[in-house]
Scaffold this motif. Structure first.
Motif, PDB file in Angstrom:
ATOM      1  N   THR A 528       0.820  -1.216   0.000  1.00  0.00           N
ATOM      2  CA  THR A 528       0.000   0.000   0.000  1.00  0.00           C
ATOM      3  C   THR A 528       0.850   1.261   0.000  1.00  0.00           C
ATOM      4  OG1 THR A 528      -1.724  -1.192   1.224  1.00  0.00           O
ATOM      5  CG2 THR A 528      -1.838   1.205   1.218  1.00  0.00           C
ATOM      6  N   VAL A 529       1.884   1.287   0.854  1.00  0.00           N
ATOM      7  CA  VAL A 529       2.728   2.483   0.947  1.00  0.00           C
ATOM      8  C   VAL A 529       3.493   2.703  -0.349  1.00  0.00           C
ATOM      9  CG1 VAL A 529       4.690   3.512   2.137  1.00  0.00           C
ATOM     10  CG2 VAL A 529       2.906   2.346   3.450  1.00  0.00           C
ATOM     11  N   LEU A 546      12.819   2.936   6.147  1.00  0.00           N
ATOM     12  CA  LEU A 546      12.291   1.924   7.058  1.00  0.00           C
ATOM     13  C   LEU A 546      11.219   2.471   8.001  1.00  0.00           C
ATOM     14  CD1 LEU A 546      12.714  -1.056   7.836  1.00  0.00           C
ATOM     15  CD2 LEU A 546      14.358  -0.275   9.551  1.00  0.00           C
ATOM     16  N   THR A 547      11.456   3.649   8.588  1.00  0.00           N
ATOM     17  CA  THR A 547      10.590   4.157   9.653  1.00  0.00           C
ATOM     18  C   THR A 547       9.132   4.328   9.242  1.00  0.00           C
ATOM     19  OG1 THR A 547      12.528   5.345  10.493  1.00  0.00           O
ATOM     20  CG2 THR A 547      10.402   5.931  11.428  1.00  0.00           C
ATOM     21  N   PRO A 548       8.808   4.842   8.047  1.00  0.00           N
ATOM     22  CA  PRO A 548       7.386   4.996   7.692  1.00  0.00           C
ATOM     23  C   PRO A 548       6.601   3.702   7.748  1.00  0.00           C
ATOM     24  CG  PRO A 548       8.754   6.270   6.187  1.00  0.00           C
ATOM     25  CD  PRO A 548       9.687   5.450   7.018  1.00  0.00           C
ATOM     26  N   CYS A 711      16.173   8.770  14.295  1.00  0.00           N
ATOM     27  CA  CYS A 711      16.466   9.688  13.188  1.00  0.00           C
ATOM     28  C   CYS A 711      15.335   9.699  12.165  1.00  0.00           C
ATOM     29  CB  CYS A 711      17.780   9.286  12.511  1.00  0.00           C
ATOM     30  SG  CYS A 711      19.245   9.524  13.543  1.00  0.00           S
ATOM     31  N   GLY A 712      14.723   8.533  11.931  1.00  0.00           N
ATOM     32  CA  GLY A 712      13.597   8.491  11.008  1.00  0.00           C
ATOM     33  C   GLY A 712      12.400   9.265  11.523  1.00  0.00           C
ATOM     34  N   LYS A 721       3.733  14.315   8.771  1.00  0.00           N
ATOM     35  CA  LYS A 721       2.697  13.764   7.895  1.00  0.00           C
ATOM     36  C   LYS A 721       2.044  12.499   8.460  1.00  0.00           C
ATOM     37  CE  LYS A 721       4.715  15.618   3.643  1.00  0.00           C
ATOM     38  NZ  LYS A 721       5.252  15.310   2.300  1.00  0.00           N
ATOM     39  N   LEU A 722       2.811  11.670   9.138  1.00  0.00           N
ATOM     40  CA  LEU A 722       2.279  10.383   9.580  1.00  0.00           C
ATOM     41  C   LEU A 722       1.786  10.407  11.025  1.00  0.00           C
ATOM     42  CD1 LEU A 722       4.851   7.907   7.950  1.00  0.00           C
ATOM     43  CD2 LEU A 722       2.610   8.613   7.093  1.00  0.00           C
TER      44      LEU A 722
END
Length: 775
Positions: A528-529, A546-548, A711-712, A721-722
């Protein structure tokens, strides 16, 4: 002999509409008195196996009958698909009888019993190699044989008997209804006898829908008595048909996340069967990018460890007997509920487990709803519970018969919040005894209620661990996707091969994402992302790091908890202060675990941080009970769904406290307070500096992934945004000093050059997480 052959050939040429014999009867009708029959006793009857795919022949030739040894000529009526294919699927040893012969009306009861043994009703499983006879995982007795009242010969004969009793006018009206439904020409609808009519009904509607059509057609032509008779004689087949229709309607489409109009997907188009291991092999995946030797290495797998989801009830228990109760568990997001849907859909579409007469789902979520409703004070019997959720099964008597083979699927054990008393609950041995829902559940699992049922229970580790082992015949655990299955999932999901190739290529850049994506749910998040980035935002140049993905997993699992366990709707998923505090407390516990250099926690640890066991290990969706580790004190052991998720939650806790409360948890030591000004400790630069120092100091790299996630989270793409709208409002001031924080990382990279290659590599990855770019 040659003269007989020539004579037979001439007869075949004269009669062009010869029809092959049917497995339902000799195809003889009242007008077939002059039919010639040839029998060659020297030629054995050869039956075509059901697995062989043959196309029905519209006008069979004489050569097609050479191996049959039995040739029966029919009147000039067209062949139908069901007549031809039924002969192909006739099992070896089946005897052809005349279902329309008037002599059958004069049979005595003893003769009828003999005829029951003569007619063989068999519905074999789909084509494929049979299980190895030496493999004890499989029950060799499972031949796919249906109950006689549900198989095709019974349905065919019952409909035929009803049609035979119609007058000429009633039959014409009946055929006109058949013509309207299937767009047949008048000639096609009117030609042929009653046997042709039934053949055509079965050909056009199939075995299940043919009963529904015939009943409705009889009601339309004012033959309600015959319609009721047909309904009663084929009620077992009708109930099975209605259950199948329900499962197809409910599970044909898979609903992923927030359903968008026009973007529904068929389950078969995206489903990849996960690996299901027997006897609790596996657990939390031990793979970790920055910790090659994690504590408590887990047992590996062998080729015979896994079992297919449709083969669960072909397993044998420890005594060698057939499995009655199967328990399937797994970590959150591993695919338990989707596996249930696939099982039901395959059964409904006749792809597997045909020998199961009925499949009934009684999810614990529905049972909890029943218990919590206003009628909870009213006791119900198990038959009334089934009738409540399945009105078509109301008053069904077949479940109490010894020859009724059926399955009860009880999914989402973790949704039933009430404790069950396994020792003191009274024993019920009658399906019609009314009792409290808790009592019914315990007795179903015990096997005293619905004693003839096979029971499939599914739930998360921490929830199902309360079920006593003596009530479970076999325990299986869904392990998720292998690397090949992950690629297969992305390939099946996207019809655009180029897009699928890009997604597979980019997600494989991140080793931790590869490990986490063994969960089908994470694969959906990845798909999806990435799809959003490539199609909607055209961000193909800089795909997400990775973080999102970890943020998306946390948000989705929390929203799912609000929907499933708190009963909130899809439009009412606002996070309240207690929801945020639960995640922060879990993050604080994860951070303390990181400081203590431990990967597991216990119930005492949860109490220390104001957490409840069910909230963390069952409802959160990011923790699980570790069933393979045995504590010396007998304590239950828990973990996060992956080792890296513990580090993410620790970093999230540090970031949220810094973002909302302007506190630097990493700089709270006495030395930091003595040598650094207060404002400097609260800066973004100081936060990153403290994290870098912790990362480079321990020899085992305990904080490597923690620093990467921190850091992410500092990246504007992640925290603006998230996370906005969940942990803090949208109008909160932006984080400043990100440029200085990047310079801290760059300086640390220069300092570590030539000293610690692994440390340099990790710092470079941290810089990429902060910028969300690969450069």
């Amino acid at each position: 002999m040659e003269a007989e052959t020539v004579a037979g050939t001439q007869r075949n040429e004269e009669n062009k509409w010869e029809r092959p014999p049917s497995s339902y009867g000799s195809m003889k009708t009242d007008s077939d008195d002059d039919v010639d029959v040839e029998v060659d006793v020297e030629v054995d009857v050869e039956v075509i196996p059901a697995c062989v795919s043959l196309s029905p022949v519209a006008q069979p030739q004489a050569a097609a009958q050479e191996n049959a040894g039995l040739q029966i000529c029919r009147s000039d009526s067209p062949d139908t698909l069901y007549t031809t294919t039924s002969q192909q699927t006739k099992p070896p040893g089946a005897v052809l009888i005349d279902t329309r012969s008037p002599d059958l009306d004069d049979l005595s009861e003893n003769d009828e019993e003999i005829m029951q043994d003569v007619v063989v009703a068999s519905s074999p499983e789909p084509c494929g190699a049979p299980p190895d006879e030496t493999n004890q995982l499989y029950d060799n007795c499972h031949t796919g044989r249906l109950h006689a009242e549900q198989d095709l010969p019974h349905v065919f004969k019952t409909i035929q008997n009803i049609v035979d009793r119609l007058t000429i006018e009633e039959r014409c009206n009946f055929l006109l209804l058949l013509r309207q439904h299937k767009g047949l020409t008048l000639q096609q609808a009117m030609e042929g006898d009653s046997l042709d009519i039934v053949d055509r009904i079965l050909e056009n509607f199939g075995q299940d829908d043919s009963l529904v059509f015939t009943i409705r057609a009889l009601e339309n032509i004012k033959k309600k008595t015959e319609a009721t008779e047909l309904q009663n004689q084929c009620r077992r087949a009708l109930i099975r048909s209605q259950l199948k229709e329900y499962f197809i309607r409910k599970y044909k489409i898979i609903r992923e996340g927030v359903v968008q109009p026009g973007k529904l997907r068929r389950l078969d188009d995206v489903y990849v069967e996960p690996q299901i291991s027997v006897y609790d092999h596996g657990g939390v995946v031990a793979l970790h990018e920055r910790s090659p030797h994690p504590p408590s290495p887990l047992r590996g797998f062998s080729g015979d460890t896994f079992v297919g989801v449709n083969d669960l009830f072909r397993l044998r228990n420890s005594d060698g007997g057939l499995v009655r109760t199967a328990l399937t568990t797994g970590i959150p997001g591993i695919g338990k509920t989707v596996s249930v849907r696939k099982f039901c859909l395959d059964w409904a579409e006749k792809r597997s487990n045909k020998d199961l007469q009925f499949v009934i789902t009684l999810s614990f979520r529905d049972l909890w709803f029943l218990r919590s409703s206003g009628s909870a004070t009213q006791k119900m019997s198990i038959m009334e519970v089934i009738g409540f959720f399945y009105p078509e099964c109301k008053g069904i008597k077949y479940l109490e018969e010894e020859d009724c083979k059926f399955l009860i699927i009880m999914d989402s054990f973790d949704c039933y919040k009430a404790p069950l008393d396994w020792e003191n609950t009274p024993v019920i041995k009658d399906n019609h005894t009314r009792a409290h829902t808790d009592v019914l559940i315990v007795n179903v699992i015990r096997g005293t209620v619905l004693s003839g049922a096979r029971v499939w229970i599914l739930g998360r580790h921490a929830a199902v661990s309360q079920i006593p082992c003596q009530y479970i015949d076999v325990v299986t655990e869904i392990q998720g996707f292998s690397d090949e299955m992950k690629d297969d999932y992305f390939t099946k999901r996207f019809h655009d091969e180029e897009l699928a190739r890009k997604i597979v290529t980019h997600y494989k850049r991140l080793p931790m994402l590869i490990a986490l994506a063994r969960q089908p749910f994470v694969c959906w998040v990845v798909a999806t992302v990435f799809e959003r980035y490539y199609r909607c935002r055209s961000y193909g140049l800089h795909p997400p790091r990775l973080t999102p993905f970890y943020i998306n997993v946390l948000i989705y699992q929390t929203n799912r908890r609000l929907q499933i366990y708190d009963g909130k709707g899809a439009d009412d998923l606002k996070w309240f202060s207690e929801d945020k505090q639960l995640l922060l407390n879990m993050g604080k516990m994860a951070f303390k675990m990181l400081e203590r250099k431990t990967r597991v926690f216990y119930e005492a640890d949860m109490n220390e941080f104001g957490l409840k066991l069910t909230e963390v290990a069952v409802f959160s969706g990011i923790c699980t009970e570790e069933l393979l580790t045995a504590d010396t004190d007998g304590r239950r052991t828990f973990r996060f769904i992956h080792f890296s998720f513990q580090e993410f939650m620790a970093a999230l806790y540090v970031f949220i406290v810094f973002r909302c409360d302007s506190q630097n948890v990493l700089g709270s030591s006495m030395l930091a307070k003595l040598f650094k000004p207060k404002d400097q400790i609260k800066s973004t630069q100081s936060l990153v500096q403290c994290a870098v120092e912790r990362t480079l100091w321990p020899p085992l790299g305990h904080y490597d992934m923690f620093l990467r996630f921190l850091c992410g989270l500092l990246s504007p793409q992640c925290h603006n945004k998230l996370l906005c709208g969940f942990f803090y409002p949208h109008n909160i001031p932006k984080i400043s000093g990100l440029a200085e924080a990047q310079r801290v990382l760059e300086k640390a990279i220069e300092t570590a050059q030539g000293k610690n290659s692994d440390g340099v590599e990790n710092l470079v990855e941290c810089l990429r997480e902060m910028t969300q770019e690969d450069a």
